[in-house]
Design a protein around this motif. Structure first.
Motif, PDB file in Angstrom:
ATOM      1  N   GLU A  73      25.288  34.108  15.846  1.00  0.00           N
ATOM      2  CA  GLU A  73      25.442  35.189  16.818  1.00  0.00           C
ATOM      3  C   GLU A  73      25.807  34.675  18.207  1.00  0.00           C
ATOM      4  O   GLU A  73      26.424  35.381  18.986  1.00  0.00           O
ATOM      5  N   ASN A  74      25.424  33.456  18.549  1.00  0.00           N
ATOM      6  CA  ASN A  74      25.627  32.916  19.899  1.00  0.00           C
ATOM      7  C   ASN A  74      26.585  31.738  19.876  1.00  0.00           C
ATOM      8  O   ASN A  74      26.194  30.603  20.073  1.00  0.00           O
ATOM      9  N   LYS A  75      27.852  32.034  19.672  1.00  0.00           N
ATOM     10  CA  LYS A  75      28.858  30.982  19.654  1.00  0.00           C
ATOM     11  C   LYS A  75      29.112  30.515  21.087  1.00  0.00           C
ATOM     12  O   LYS A  75      29.111  31.320  22.016  1.00  0.00           O
ATOM     13  N   PRO A  76      29.352  29.228  21.278  1.00  0.00           N
ATOM     14  CA  PRO A  76      29.588  28.723  22.635  1.00  0.00           C
ATOM     15  C   PRO A  76      30.903  29.254  23.208  1.00  0.00           C
ATOM     16  O   PRO A  76      31.860  29.498  22.482  1.00  0.00           O
ATOM     17  N   LYS A  77      30.924  29.417  24.517  1.00  0.00           N
ATOM     18  CA  LYS A  77      32.127  29.880  25.200  1.00  0.00           C
ATOM     19  C   LYS A  77      33.132  28.740  25.284  1.00  0.00           C
ATOM     20  O   LYS A  77      32.760  27.575  25.390  1.00  0.00           O
ATOM     21  N   PRO A  78      34.416  29.081  25.253  1.00  0.00           N
ATOM     22  CA  PRO A  78      35.408  28.017  25.416  1.00  0.00           C
ATOM     23  C   PRO A  78      35.321  27.448  26.833  1.00  0.00           C
ATOM     24  O   PRO A  78      34.952  28.163  27.774  1.00  0.00           O
ATOM     25  N   PRO A  79      35.655  26.183  27.018  1.00  0.00           N
ATOM     26  CA  PRO A  79      35.552  25.584  28.354  1.00  0.00           C
ATOM     27  C   PRO A  79      36.542  26.217  29.320  1.00  0.00           C
ATOM     28  O   PRO A  79      37.626  26.652  28.932  1.00  0.00           O
ATOM     29  N   THR A  80      36.162  26.269  30.585  1.00  0.00           N
ATOM     30  CA  THR A  80      37.018  26.822  31.630  1.00  0.00           C
ATOM     31  C   THR A  80      38.083  25.796  31.997  1.00  0.00           C
ATOM     32  O   THR A  80      37.769  24.631  32.227  1.00  0.00           O
ATOM     33  N   VAL A  81      39.327  26.239  32.027  1.00  0.00           N
ATOM     34  CA  VAL A  81      40.441  25.372  32.414  1.00  0.00           C
ATOM     35  C   VAL A  81      40.748  25.646  33.877  1.00  0.00           C
ATOM     36  O   VAL A  81      40.974  26.794  34.272  1.00  0.00           O
ATOM     37  N   TRP A  82      40.714  24.597  34.690  1.00  0.00           N
ATOM     38  CA  TRP A  82      40.952  24.714  36.127  1.00  0.00           C
ATOM     39  C   TRP A  82      42.338  24.164  36.464  1.00  0.00           C
ATOM     40  O   TRP A  82      42.748  23.135  35.936  1.00  0.00           O
ATOM     41  N   LEU A  83      43.037  24.853  37.370  1.00  0.00           N
ATOM     42  CA  LEU A  83      44.351  24.418  37.820  1.00  0.00           C
ATOM     43  C   LEU A  83      44.316  24.147  39.316  1.00  0.00           C
ATOM     44  O   LEU A  83      43.611  24.828  40.065  1.00  0.00           O
ATOM     45  N   THR A  84      45.105  23.165  39.753  1.00  0.00           N
ATOM     46  CA  THR A  84      45.234  22.899  41.183  1.00  0.00           C
ATOM     47  C   THR A  84      46.069  24.014  41.817  1.00  0.00           C
ATOM     48  O   THR A  84      46.673  24.834  41.116  1.00  0.00           O
ATOM     49  N   ARG A  85      46.153  24.000  43.139  1.00  0.00           N
ATOM     50  CA  ARG A  85      46.968  25.005  43.837  1.00  0.00           C
ATOM     51  C   ARG A  85      48.428  24.891  43.396  1.00  0.00           C
ATOM     52  O   ARG A  85      49.095  25.897  43.140  1.00  0.00           O
ATOM     53  N   LYS A  86      48.911  23.664  43.292  1.00  0.00           N
ATOM     54  CA  LYS A  86      50.309  23.454  42.915  1.00  0.00           C
ATOM     55  C   LYS A  86      50.569  23.934  41.483  1.00  0.00           C
ATOM     56  O   LYS A  86      51.567  24.621  41.220  1.00  0.00           O
ATOM     57  N   GLU A  87      49.679  23.587  40.568  1.00  0.00           N
ATOM     58  CA  GLU A  87      49.832  24.023  39.177  1.00  0.00           C
ATOM     59  C   GLU A  87      49.789  25.540  39.061  1.00  0.00           C
ATOM     60  O   GLU A  87      50.565  26.150  38.327  1.00  0.00           O
ATOM     61  N   ALA A  88      48.866  26.162  39.818  1.00  0.00           N
ATOM     62  CA  ALA A  88      48.741  27.622  39.783  1.00  0.00           C
ATOM     63  C   ALA A  88      49.994  28.297  40.331  1.00  0.00           C
ATOM     64  O   ALA A  88      50.485  29.268  39.749  1.00  0.00           O
ATOM     65  N   SER A  89      50.513  27.784  41.443  1.00  0.00           N
ATOM     66  CA  SER A  89      51.714  28.396  42.030  1.00  0.00           C
ATOM     67  C   SER A  89      52.911  28.258  41.088  1.00  0.00           C
ATOM     68  O   SER A  89      53.719  29.180  40.973  1.00  0.00           O
ATOM     69  N   GLN A  90      53.018  27.121  40.403  1.00  0.00           N
ATOM     70  CA  GLN A  90      54.118  26.933  39.451  1.00  0.00           C
ATOM     71  C   GLN A  90      53.959  27.839  38.241  1.00  0.00           C
ATOM     72  O   GLN A  90      54.932  28.396  37.738  1.00  0.00           O
ATOM     73  N   LYS A  91      52.728  27.998  37.783  1.00  0.00           N
ATOM     74  CA  LYS A  91      52.457  28.839  36.610  1.00  0.00           C
ATOM     75  C   LYS A  91      52.846  30.299  36.893  1.00  0.00           C
ATOM     76  O   LYS A  91      53.416  30.970  36.039  1.00  0.00           O
ATOM     77  N   ILE A  92      52.495  30.773  38.089  1.00  0.00           N
ATOM     78  CA  ILE A  92      52.776  32.165  38.458  1.00  0.00           C
ATOM     79  C   ILE A  92      54.214  32.325  38.952  1.00  0.00           C
ATOM     80  O   ILE A  92      54.816  33.383  38.810  1.00  0.00           O
ATOM     81  N   GLY A  93      54.744  31.271  39.547  1.00  0.00           N
ATOM     82  CA  GLY A  93      56.107  31.338  40.080  1.00  0.00           C
ATOM     83  C   GLY A  93      56.152  31.861  41.499  1.00  0.00           C
ATOM     84  O   GLY A  93      57.085  32.575  41.870  1.00  0.00           O
ATOM     85  N   VAL A  94      55.138  31.511  42.288  1.00  0.00           N
ATOM     86  CA  VAL A  94      55.100  31.916  43.699  1.00  0.00           C
ATOM     87  C   VAL A  94      54.867  30.669  44.549  1.00  0.00           C
ATOM     88  O   VAL A  94      54.489  29.610  44.049  1.00  0.00           O
ATOM     89  N   SER A  95      55.073  30.822  45.855  1.00  0.00           N
ATOM     90  CA  SER A  95      54.867  29.689  46.757  1.00  0.00           C
ATOM     91  C   SER A  95      53.375  29.481  47.017  1.00  0.00           C
ATOM     92  O   SER A  95      52.549  30.352  46.735  1.00  0.00           O
ATOM     93  N   LEU A  96      53.057  28.326  47.586  1.00  0.00           N
ATOM     94  CA  LEU A  96      51.668  28.030  47.949  1.00  0.00           C
ATOM     95  C   LEU A  96      51.161  29.002  49.018  1.00  0.00           C
ATOM     96  O   LEU A  96      49.984  29.354  49.032  1.00  0.00           O
ATOM     97  N   VAL A  97      52.061  29.440  49.896  1.00  0.00           N
ATOM     98  CA  VAL A  97      51.683  30.396  50.943  1.00  0.00           C
ATOM     99  C   VAL A  97      51.287  31.731  50.323  1.00  0.00           C
ATOM    100  O   VAL A  97      50.274  32.330  50.686  1.00  0.00           O
ATOM    101  N   THR A  98      52.075  32.201  49.358  1.00  0.00           N
ATOM    102  CA  THR A  98      51.762  33.458  48.668  1.00  0.00           C
ATOM    103  C   THR A  98      50.437  33.339  47.934  1.00  0.00           C
ATOM    104  O   THR A  98      49.602  34.246  47.975  1.00  0.00           O
ATOM    105  N   LEU A  99      50.221  32.219  47.288  1.00  0.00           N
ATOM    106  CA  LEU A  99      48.967  31.976  46.579  1.00  0.00           C
ATOM    107  C   LEU A  99      47.795  32.025  47.550  1.00  0.00           C
ATOM    108  O   LEU A  99      46.760  32.643  47.259  1.00  0.00           O
ATOM    109  N   HIS A 100      47.959  31.412  48.709  1.00  0.00           N
ATOM    110  CA  HIS A 100      46.910  31.440  49.739  1.00  0.00           C
ATOM    111  C   HIS A 100      46.663  32.864  50.229  1.00  0.00           C
ATOM    112  O   HIS A 100      45.514  33.281  50.403  1.00  0.00           O
TER     113      HIS A 100
END
Length: 91
Positions: free
Chosen positions: A34-61
């Motif tokens: 009944e209590n299966k473990p949660k999958p681990p959280t994947v963290w992205l840097t600001r640069k990785e996140a902006s590339q993934k979404i396709g926006v600039s670092l300023v927009t992300l901020h």
């Protein structure tokens, strides 16, 4: 929980031990199933996140300031959850 009556009359110690072990194993199996473990959280840097979404670092901020996409400080670095980014992309 299913309860089973056990008579302790003329029950030797090994049989009692066996009954207890079986009952504990059954309960642990149900608990882990009944209590299966949660999958681990994947963290992205600001640069990785902006590339993934396709926006600039300023927009992300700016999204972070407006609350559209939450940034997390981890040891002095800014990180974004991949799950938050996927949610943002699905909208």
């Amino acid at each position: 929980m299913i309860q089973k009556k056990i008579q302790l009359i003329e029950l030797n110690p090994e049989d009692l031990k066996s009954e207890i072990v079986q009952a504990v194993k059954a309960e642990l199996y149900i608990l882990f199933k009944e209590n299966k473990p949660k999958p681990p959280t994947v963290w992205l840097t600001r640069k990785e996140a902006s590339q993934k979404i396709g926006v600039s670092l300023v927009t992300l901020h700016n999204w972070n300031l407006s609350g559209e996409l939450k940034a997390h400080k981890i040891g002095g670095s800014v990180r974004y959850k991949l799950s938050d980014i996927k949610e943002k992309l699905s909208k």
